[in-house]
Design an enzyme around this catalytic site. Structure first.
Site, short mmCIF file in Angstrom:
data_model
loop_
_atom_site.label_atom_id
_atom_site.label_comp_id
_atom_site.label_asym_id
_atom_site.label_seq_id
_atom_site.Cartn_x
_atom_site.Cartn_y
_atom_site.Cartn_z
N HIS A 143 0.69 -9.04 -2.10
CA HIS A 143 2.15 -8.96 -2.05
C HIS A 143 2.68 -9.79 -0.88
CE1 HIS A 143 1.60 -5.48 -4.74
NE2 HIS A 143 2.83 -5.74 -5.13
N LYS A 147 6.21 -6.57 2.68
CA LYS A 147 5.89 -5.27 2.07
C LYS A 147 5.26 -4.35 3.11
CE LYS A 147 3.66 -3.12 -1.95
NZ LYS A 147 4.89 -2.42 -2.36
#
Length: 254
Positions: A143, A147
């Site tokens: 990600h 995040k």
């Protein structure tokens, strides 16, 4: 036609969903909920669902966890079904959402992508064949650098799906750096990568002797989650009390 109230309408996902619904002849956003009202969405915006006086069929919730308790209370008061997409909820909030499903329809999923939720079923089928044959199972998720949580909720959902298929016999290993020992055959490894602007990538590896099978899902934009949320809203319209997830949406559309 499903009439939607967009909770968190001026956040990033709220705006993505607003754009998608504008092109959908079977859905309409009739009101938005947001503390910030700094743009023209084409529908009225209220600071809270409690203050909203617009008739609707369902709420899509893509907002802050801080607003979740008030949202659920208002959904119960108005008897409004809700698609819960907000992440980072506490155990107490999750319990409250489950309790609310006794009175209104609630759909909650770790990932709103139709592709990811189809993959969860495929992983169960694969695990039932490959795990007894001695295949090791590893999950790698990637990600963007902003995040906060690791591993992702989707990676854990994938591990849970596999584990459920195998009778919950497996443990999860998140970090092997502090251990010097052979891999436990009854473990599922989960690794997290963070960098750049990766929207979301999940790879599940079944590693056996002389052969490897890989399942992979890549999200190229957040639109995949928005489309899933709108599909969930259509599914939830008219539903009575109950707790649903995206597997119910996929089954209904099969």
């Amino acid at each position: 036609m499903v009439r939607i109230i967009m909770h968190g309408c001026n956040g990033h996902m709220g705006q993505v969903i607003t754009g998608i619904v504008k092109e959908d002849k079977d859905a309409e956003i009739v009101a938005g909920i947001d503390l910030v009202d700094n743009r023209d969405n084409g529908y009225p915006v209220f600071k809270s669902l409690k203050d909203c006086d617009v008739e609707a069929d369902v709420v899509i919730d893509f907002a802050s966890a801080k607003a979740e308790d008030a949202l659920i209370d208002a959904c119960l008061e108005k008897k409004l079904p809700v698609v819960v997409c907000t992440t980072g909820l506490s155990e107490e909030q999750l319990a409250k959402i489950r309790e609310a499903s006794r009175e209104v329809a609630v759909l909650k999923s770790a990932n709103m992508s139709l592709g990811v939720n189809t993959l969860l079923k495929l992983l169960q089928d694969a695990a039932k064949v490959l795990a007894p044959a001695g295949f090791d199972m590893e999950i790698v998720e990637k990600h963007h650098k902003h995040k906060l949580d690791a591993p992702s909720g989707t990676a854990i959902a994938m591990a849970d799906s596999i584990n459920e298929a195998m009778g919950n016999e497996y443990t999860y290993t998140y970090d092997r750096s502090g251990r010097r020992q052979e891999r436990d055959p009854k473990e599922i490894g989960i690794s997290a990568v963070r960098g750049g602007n990766i929207v979301g990538e999940h790879e599940v590896i079944f590693a056996g002797l002389d052969e490897v099978i890989e399942f992979k899902h890549t999200a190229y934009s957040k639109a995949v989650f928005a489309k899933g949320a709108v599909s969930a809203a259509k599914f939830l319209k008219g539903k009575g009390p109950g707790y649903y997830d995206m597997s119910d949406v996929i089954e209904a559309n099969a």
